[in-house]
Scaffold this motif. Structure first.
Motif, PDB file in Angstrom:
ATOM      1  N   VAL A  22     -25.698  38.228 -58.319  1.00  0.00           N
ATOM      2  CA  VAL A  22     -26.737  38.952 -57.576  1.00  0.00           C
ATOM      3  C   VAL A  22     -26.395  38.964 -56.089  1.00  0.00           C
ATOM      4  CG1 VAL A  22     -29.156  38.897 -56.822  1.00  0.00           C
ATOM      5  CG2 VAL A  22     -28.581  38.595 -59.234  1.00  0.00           C
ATOM      6  N   ASN A  23     -26.007  37.807 -55.557  1.00  0.00           N
ATOM      7  CA  ASN A  23     -25.654  37.737 -54.139  1.00  0.00           C
ATOM      8  C   ASN A  23     -24.472  38.638 -53.810  1.00  0.00           C
ATOM      9  OD1 ASN A  23     -27.710  35.943 -53.581  1.00  0.00           O
ATOM     10  ND2 ASN A  23     -26.425  34.136 -53.807  1.00  0.00           N
ATOM     11  N   MET A  43     -23.396  42.272 -64.352  1.00  0.00           N
ATOM     12  CA  MET A  43     -22.894  40.952 -64.751  1.00  0.00           C
ATOM     13  C   MET A  43     -23.998  39.900 -64.613  1.00  0.00           C
ATOM     14  SD  MET A  43     -19.102  41.221 -63.080  1.00  0.00           S
ATOM     15  CE  MET A  43     -18.403  39.715 -63.719  1.00  0.00           C
ATOM     16  N   ALA A  44     -24.800  40.009 -63.556  1.00  0.00           N
ATOM     17  CA  ALA A  44     -25.918  39.082 -63.369  1.00  0.00           C
ATOM     18  C   ALA A  44     -26.953  39.271 -64.472  1.00  0.00           C
ATOM     19  CB  ALA A  44     -26.556  39.303 -62.003  1.00  0.00           C
ATOM     20  N   LEU A  45     -27.204  40.519 -64.831  1.00  0.00           N
ATOM     21  CA  LEU A  45     -28.175  40.818 -65.879  1.00  0.00           C
ATOM     22  C   LEU A  45     -27.737  40.200 -67.205  1.00  0.00           C
ATOM     23  CD1 LEU A  45     -30.815  42.422 -66.002  1.00  0.00           C
ATOM     24  CD2 LEU A  45     -29.485  44.379 -66.778  1.00  0.00           C
ATOM     25  N   ASP A  46     -26.441  40.250 -67.482  1.00  0.00           N
ATOM     26  CA  ASP A  46     -25.914  39.654 -68.712  1.00  0.00           C
ATOM     27  C   ASP A  46     -26.112  38.138 -68.744  1.00  0.00           C
ATOM     28  OD1 ASP A  46     -25.109  42.129 -69.605  1.00  0.00           O
ATOM     29  OD2 ASP A  46     -23.017  41.873 -68.986  1.00  0.00           O
ATOM     30  N   GLN A  47     -26.182  37.507 -67.571  1.00  0.00           N
ATOM     31  CA  GLN A  47     -26.317  36.054 -67.495  1.00  0.00           C
ATOM     32  C   GLN A  47     -27.762  35.607 -67.290  1.00  0.00           C
ATOM     33  OE1 GLN A  47     -23.614  34.974 -64.349  1.00  0.00           O
ATOM     34  NE2 GLN A  47     -21.814  35.237 -65.640  1.00  0.00           N
ATOM     35  N   THR A  48     -28.690  36.553 -67.264  1.00  0.00           N
ATOM     36  CA  THR A  48     -30.098  36.237 -67.031  1.00  0.00           C
ATOM     37  C   THR A  48     -30.854  36.282 -68.360  1.00  0.00           C
ATOM     38  OG1 THR A  48     -29.947  37.272 -64.855  1.00  0.00           O
ATOM     39  CG2 THR A  48     -32.157  36.868 -65.719  1.00  0.00           C
ATOM     40  N   PRO A  49     -31.460  35.180 -68.753  1.00  0.00           N
ATOM     41  CA  PRO A  49     -32.202  35.152 -70.020  1.00  0.00           C
ATOM     42  C   PRO A  49     -33.342  36.175 -70.037  1.00  0.00           C
ATOM     43  CG  PRO A  49     -31.955  32.936 -69.113  1.00  0.00           C
ATOM     44  CD  PRO A  49     -31.497  33.891 -68.065  1.00  0.00           C
TER      45      PRO A  49
END
Length: 80
Positions: A22-23, A43-49
């Motif tokens: 995200v940053n 990529m952040a969305l894929d790692q966010t539950p």
């Protein structure tokens, strides 16, 4: 216009890798490198539950805003 993700304690409680993405997306967004920002946000969305609904919403909003800046209005419009 700055992206909608901030460092509120309740907003970014997910993996360190997700926060990093995200940053990085925010940095690319600020540099008007919207394609790279979109990649980092995805990529952040894929790692966010899925349980972090507000965080996921903000990331999706940033993705939509970046697509709008690229002139890809149909892709950026999440309602269609």
């Amino acid at each position: 216009m700055r992206p909608g993700i901030n460092e509120d304690s309740n907003v970014l409680q997910f993996t360190q890798g997700g926060r990093l993405r995200v940053n990085m997306g925010n940095i690319y967004y600020g540099q008007q490198k919207y394609t790279m920002a979109i990649k980092m946000y995805h990529m952040a969305l894929d790692q966010t539950p899925n349980s972090y609904k507000e965080t996921r919403y903000r990331i999706l909003r940033n993705i939509g805003n970046a697509f709008m800046w690229l002139g890809q209005y149909q892709v950026g419009n999440l309602d269609s």
